[in-house]
Design a protein around this motif. Structure first.
Motif, short mmCIF file in Angstrom:
data_model
loop_
_atom_site.label_atom_id
_atom_site.label_comp_id
_atom_site.label_asym_id
_atom_site.label_seq_id
_atom_site.Cartn_x
_atom_site.Cartn_y
_atom_site.Cartn_z
N SER A 122 34.79 22.27 35.91
CA SER A 122 35.14 21.53 34.58
C SER A 122 33.89 21.24 33.61
O SER A 122 34.44 21.23 32.48
CB SER A 122 35.72 20.12 35.25
OG SER A 122 36.86 20.25 35.99
N ALA A 123 32.91 21.03 34.17
CA ALA A 123 31.48 21.07 33.29
C ALA A 123 31.61 22.11 32.12
O ALA A 123 31.17 22.13 30.96
CB ALA A 123 30.39 20.86 34.01
N VAL A 124 31.90 23.25 32.65
CA VAL A 124 31.79 24.47 31.69
C VAL A 124 33.14 24.70 30.99
O VAL A 124 33.35 24.98 29.83
CB VAL A 124 31.69 25.71 32.59
CG1 VAL A 124 31.57 27.07 31.66
CG2 VAL A 124 30.53 25.79 33.22
N VAL A 125 34.28 24.56 31.48
CA VAL A 125 35.53 25.14 30.73
C VAL A 125 36.46 23.83 30.35
O VAL A 125 37.01 24.00 29.46
CB VAL A 125 36.57 25.74 31.82
CG1 VAL A 125 35.92 27.00 32.54
CG2 VAL A 125 37.18 24.90 32.98
N GLY A 126 35.83 22.66 30.69
CA GLY A 126 36.84 21.40 30.54
C GLY A 126 38.39 21.47 31.01
O GLY A 126 38.72 22.50 31.52
N ARG A 131 47.94 20.15 33.43
CA ARG A 131 47.96 21.50 34.03
C ARG A 131 46.60 22.28 34.33
O ARG A 131 46.50 23.01 35.28
CB ARG A 131 48.99 22.33 33.34
CG ARG A 131 48.72 22.89 32.09
CD ARG A 131 49.68 23.97 31.54
NE ARG A 131 49.46 24.70 30.29
CZ ARG A 131 50.31 25.37 29.59
NH1 ARG A 131 51.31 25.67 30.16
NH2 ARG A 131 49.66 26.02 28.38
N THR A 132 45.77 22.22 33.31
CA THR A 132 44.34 22.74 33.39
C THR A 132 43.62 22.06 34.73
O THR A 132 42.91 22.68 35.43
CB THR A 132 43.75 22.63 32.33
OG1 THR A 132 43.54 21.55 31.73
CG2 THR A 132 44.24 23.68 31.22
N GLU A 133 43.98 20.82 34.78
CA GLU A 133 43.36 20.15 35.89
C GLU A 133 43.85 20.78 37.16
O GLU A 133 42.84 20.91 38.28
CB GLU A 133 43.49 18.39 35.86
CG GLU A 133 42.86 17.71 34.80
CD GLU A 133 43.20 16.32 34.58
OE1 GLU A 133 44.06 16.02 35.69
OE2 GLU A 133 42.78 15.47 33.97
N PHE A 138 43.14 24.04 41.90
CA PHE A 138 43.68 25.37 42.84
C PHE A 138 42.62 26.34 42.84
O PHE A 138 42.39 26.69 43.98
CB PHE A 138 44.88 26.07 42.00
CG PHE A 138 45.36 27.29 42.88
CD1 PHE A 138 46.09 27.38 43.83
CD2 PHE A 138 44.92 28.50 42.31
CE1 PHE A 138 46.54 28.38 44.55
CE2 PHE A 138 44.98 29.77 42.58
CZ PHE A 138 46.10 29.70 43.93
N LEU A 139 41.81 26.69 41.87
CA LEU A 139 40.70 27.53 41.78
C LEU A 139 39.49 27.00 42.83
O LEU A 139 38.96 27.66 43.67
CB LEU A 139 40.07 27.70 40.47
CG LEU A 139 38.92 28.83 40.49
CD1 LEU A 139 39.26 30.11 41.15
CD2 LEU A 139 38.40 28.69 38.97
N ALA A 140 39.09 25.77 42.60
CA ALA A 140 38.22 25.44 43.57
C ALA A 140 38.75 25.13 45.09
O ALA A 140 37.72 25.61 46.10
CB ALA A 140 37.91 23.96 43.38
N ASP A 141 39.95 25.11 45.36
CA ASP A 141 40.41 25.13 46.85
C ASP A 141 40.30 26.59 47.17
O ASP A 141 40.15 26.80 48.56
CB ASP A 141 41.92 24.66 46.81
CG ASP A 141 42.14 23.09 46.72
OD1 ASP A 141 40.90 22.57 47.12
OD2 ASP A 141 43.04 22.67 46.33
N GLU A 142 40.75 27.60 46.47
CA GLU A 142 40.45 28.96 46.70
C GLU A 142 39.08 29.30 47.17
O GLU A 142 38.84 30.17 47.97
CB GLU A 142 41.12 30.05 45.59
CG GLU A 142 42.77 30.05 45.72
CD GLU A 142 43.05 31.02 46.73
OE1 GLU A 142 42.35 32.16 46.88
OE2 GLU A 142 43.93 30.63 47.49
N LEU A 143 38.14 28.99 46.29
CA LEU A 143 36.70 29.24 46.64
C LEU A 143 36.20 28.49 47.84
O LEU A 143 35.09 29.08 48.18
CB LEU A 143 35.84 28.89 45.31
CG LEU A 143 36.37 29.86 44.17
CD1 LEU A 143 35.65 29.33 42.83
CD2 LEU A 143 35.93 31.31 44.19
#
Length: 373
Positions: A122-126, A131-133, A138-143
Motif C-alpha cells: 500500500s505504501a507504493v500503490v495506495g 475494492r483496491t484494499e 488478496f495479493l498479500a495473502d497469495e504471497l
C-alpha cells in the motif's frame, strides 16, 4: 475482439502480452499474482499515486534441497529474480523443517506476514477505495502463504525520484519446488497500466483487464475440488437485417462457436442488465470455495456473498466492462443457468453452462461461463 479467456485457462489459455525469456514462463499460480497486480493498476484512479510493476519468473533450488531460514547467496537470488544485482535480502517468511521426516513449519504466521505485506504494498500503490484494499489484501495473502518462502530484496541502483516517496519494493516468492516469482512495485511519475497485445487494437486494454478478472474468478470459484469455473468472452459482427436481434445473435452463435457441430440453436431468454448482474452474483455465491465450510445443508442455507468480497467486485467489474463495451441500448439474452433470484429453482441445477448474448447494431458479444466438471 478475439476470444478472451483467463491466463490460467486449461483449454484456451489467454496469450501472454509480454514477451518473456526462455525458461521464465509463468505458472498458473504465478498468473494469479500477476493478474492481481495488473488489475490493481486498472482499478486505481488516474489521480492516484503513480507506480509501475515488473513480474519475472525464475527458478532456484527447491525447499527440499535448500531451506531459507536465512537468505541464500545474493548471486543466486539475483539470478532467480532476474535482477542485475541484489545488495540485500530479508526473510519475510519461510518454511523450515528441523529434521528428516519432520514437516515444514512457517517461521512466522501467514496472517502476520500478510499484514506486513499490505503495509509494504500500500505504501507504493495506495488504496484509494475499498475494492483496491481488498485486492491488495488478496495479493498479500497469495504471497504470504500457505506454502511460500518470501524474501524482500534491496538494490543500490534505485532511489525514489521525489523526497518522501517510498523506495521500490522487490519481493521474491518461492514455491516448494523452487519455482520463483519476483514482484517489483516501483513509484513512478504516473500510473502505468498493464501491458497489452497491440494486435487487439482498440479493445487491447479491455482484453487484458477482462483476462485478469477471469483469471482471479477462476482461482476463487470451483465446481468441485478439481474443476474451476471458467469464463470466456468474444465479440463478432452480425449481418445487418431485420428481426429480433437476440434471435439473430443466437443463429450467429450456432454458426461461429468452436464446437458448432455438437450444438443446435438454443432458446435465449431476454434479461435486463440488472438481472444479469444479480444472476452472476448468485453464480459466484454458488461456487465461491471459501463459503463452503460444511455447516450448511442444502442450497437454502448457502452463506450470503459478502458485498465487499473480492469475488463480488470481480463479478461486478466483469458485467460493468461488458455492458460499457456493448452500450446502454444493447439487447441481452441468456441460455443455461442464470439464477436471478435466490434460491435458484431446482430445475436450474440441470444446467452446467451459462451463455449470455449482448447485441448492439451489427455487433454481438458472447460471455460464456462453464461450470462443467
Amino acid at each position: 475482439m478475439e476470444r478472451t479467456t483467463a491466463y490460467n485457462d486449461s483449454w484456451y489459455r489467454q496469450p501472454d502480452p509480454v514477451e518473456r525469456e526462455d525458461g521464465r514462463r509463468l505458472t498458473n499460480q504465478h498468473w494469479v499474482r500477476v493478474a492481481a497486480v495488473w488489475l490493481l493498476a486498472t482499478w486505481s484512479p488516474n489521480q492516484a499515486a503513480g507506480w509501475s510493476s515488473t513480474m519475472v519468473s525464475g527458478r532456484t533450488r527447491s525447499r527440499r534441497d535448500q531451506q531459507w531460514p536465512e537468505p541464500p547467496p545474493l548471486t543466486e537470488i539475483a539470478d532467480a529474480a532476474g535482477l542485475p544485482e541484489v545488495t540485500g535480502a530479508t526473510v519475510l517468511t519461510s518454511r523450515v523443517s528441523v529434521g528428516p521426516g519432520r514437516s515444514y513449519e512457517p517461521v512466522r504466521t501467514d496472517e502476520e506476514v500478510a499484514t506486513e505485506l499490505v503495509s509494504l504494498i500500500s505504501a507504493v500503490v495506495g488504496t484509494p477505495d475499498r475494492r483496491t484494499e481488498v485486492l491488495v489484501r488478496f495479493l498479500a495473502d497469495e504471497l504470504a502463504g500457505p506454502y511460500a518462502d518470501l524474501l524482500r530484496l534491496t538494490t543500490d541502483s534505485e532511489r525514489p525520484e521525489e523526497a518522501g516517496r517510498p523506495e521500490p519494493l522487490h519481493l521474491l516468492h518461492r514455491d516448494f519446488d523452487g519455482s520463483t516469482l519476483r514482484v517489483s512495485l516501483h513509484p513512478a511519475p504516473e500510473l502505468r497500466q498493464p501491458p497489452v497485445t497491440d494486435s487487439d487494437g482498440a479493445d487491447a486494454a479491455l482484453r487484458t483487464r477482462l483476462a485478469c478478472i477471469m483469471t482471479l474468478l477462476s482461482d476463487l470459484l470451483w465446481v468441485n475440488n478439481n474443476s474451476p469455473v471458467t469464463f470466456r468472452f468474444r465479440i463478432g459482427r452480425l449481418d445487418s437485417g431485420d428481426g429480433d436481434p437476440v434471435a439473430a445473435a443466437a443463429r450467429w452463435w450456432v454458426e461461429n462457436r468452436e464446437d458448432a457441430d455438437e450444438h443446435d440453436e438454443e432458446a435465449f431468454r431476454p434479461v435486463p442488465a440488472a438481472d444479469l448482474r444479480s444472476g452472476l452474483r448468485n453464480l459466484v455465491r454458488m461456487h465461491l470455495s471459501v463459503l463452503f465450510d460444511g455447516s450448511w445443508d442444502g442450497i437454502d442455507e448457502f452463506p450470503e456473498l459478502p458485498a465487499d468480497h473480492l469475488a463480488t467486485f470481480l463479478g461486478d467489474d466483469l458485467i460493468d466492462l461488458v455492458l460499457a463495451r456493448m452500450g446502454a441500448d444493447a439487447h441481452i439474452g441468456y441460455a443455461g443457468l442464470l439464477p436471478t433470484t435466490w434460491p435458484p429453482d431446482d430445475e436450474d441445477f440441470e444446467e452446467e453452462q451459462t451463455t449470455v448474448l449482448l447485441v448492439d447494431r451489427n455487433e454481438v458479444a458472447v460471455l460464456e461461463i462453464d461450470m462443467t466438471c
